[in-house]
Write an enzyme that holds these catalytic residues in place. Sequence first.
Site, PDB file in Angstrom:
ATOM      1  N   LYS A  89      -4.764 -26.885 -17.005  1.00  0.00           N
ATOM      2  CA  LYS A  89      -3.996 -27.522 -16.140  1.00  0.00           C
ATOM      3  C   LYS A  89      -2.450 -27.565 -16.351  1.00  0.00           C
ATOM      4  O   LYS A  89      -2.289 -27.962 -17.578  1.00  0.00           O
ATOM      5  CB  LYS A  89      -4.265 -28.798 -15.658  1.00  0.00           C
ATOM      6  CG  LYS A  89      -3.589 -29.354 -14.533  1.00  0.00           C
ATOM      7  CD  LYS A  89      -4.395 -30.901 -13.682  1.00  0.00           C
ATOM      8  CE  LYS A  89      -3.513 -31.284 -12.859  1.00  0.00           C
ATOM      9  NZ  LYS A  89      -3.385 -30.240 -11.693  1.00  0.00           N
ATOM     10  N   HIS A 128      -8.167 -33.855 -16.858  1.00  0.00           N
ATOM     11  CA  HIS A 128      -8.418 -32.516 -16.303  1.00  0.00           C
ATOM     12  C   HIS A 128      -8.520 -31.623 -17.172  1.00  0.00           C
ATOM     13  O   HIS A 128      -8.272 -31.986 -18.568  1.00  0.00           O
ATOM     14  CB  HIS A 128      -7.209 -31.940 -15.430  1.00  0.00           C
ATOM     15  CG  HIS A 128      -6.981 -32.510 -14.171  1.00  0.00           C
ATOM     16  ND1 HIS A 128      -6.598 -33.965 -13.824  1.00  0.00           N
ATOM     17  CD2 HIS A 128      -7.545 -32.072 -12.859  1.00  0.00           C
ATOM     18  CE1 HIS A 128      -6.873 -34.276 -12.397  1.00  0.00           C
ATOM     19  NE2 HIS A 128      -7.352 -33.074 -12.009  1.00  0.00           N
TER      20      HIS A 128
END
Length: 266
Positions: free
Chosen positions: A154, A150
């Site tokens: 995040k 990600h």
Amino acid sequence: MATRIVVCGAAGRMGQAIVRAAGAADGAVRLVGGVVRGGTAPAGYERTTGWEDAGELIRQADVLLDVSSPDATRALLERHADALRGRALIVGTTGLDGDTETALDALAAHAAVLVAANFSVGVNLLLALVEQAAAVLDAERFDVEIVEAHHRAKVDAPSGTALALARMVATARDTRLEAVRRDGRSGATGARPAGEIGIHALRGGDVAGEHRVSFLGPGERIEIAHAAGDRRIFAEGALRAAAWLSGRAAGRYTMRQVLGLESGRT
Ligand code: NAD
């Protein structure tokens, strides 16, 4: 009639992706409100308000869609449980704690509740395929490793989707994830125990979300993977879920039910 939606976390990346998806939805949804944490009101919402005062706005919604943070989700359930009764709540926020899950279960006696770590059609299909694979590829011979990637902003790891995938494998193997979960490896680890489920998180750049589940067996390897190229897929899935959930009876529902993939375990 258009589904009336209030979004919590309206100023965030997902909140803004939802505005774009709603714009492309041909009037099927109305973003009647956005709940934000101070600062400038984001474009695309008919009204915005702070978290403390969100009760009145929530009462105008058919569906409340939460894409914020675990703290904000917990506070929403603590402060606005009354306003949430009798309408539908969708939680896309990941990294929720046990108390929040308990509060969601309690709310489900009075409201339709759907919690989904991932709103995309592809990831929910991935979950169904992983469930099927785990039922065939036994734990003694096939080691499961999950790798997710990600973007650098995040805030939780591993991703809620990686945990949902791991839980799916554990359930298909008649065990609890907590008993077999292994987050990363380093040092003198010893040999890998059979049945363990390894989870590994990469963080960097602007990766929207990638998940790969590997079943590593003697002489063969099966890999099932999904890559999100754009946050749009999550926003479109969230709006599809909102239209489906609006007006449903109180209870817990799943994204897999929304997509007609089966009665739903996640
Ligand atoms: P983001 O940080 O861009 O946006 C979150 C928003 O919530 C921000 O505007 C922030 O101000 C607000 N917020 C956070 N904590 C708060 C608090 N304590 N009080 C009030 N407001 C608060 O994040 P994002 O990328 O939009 O993701 C939001 C959540 O959605 C994350 O948990 C993420 O993992 C999850 N997510 C879910 C899906 C899915 O398909 N279910 C897809 C992408 C992201």
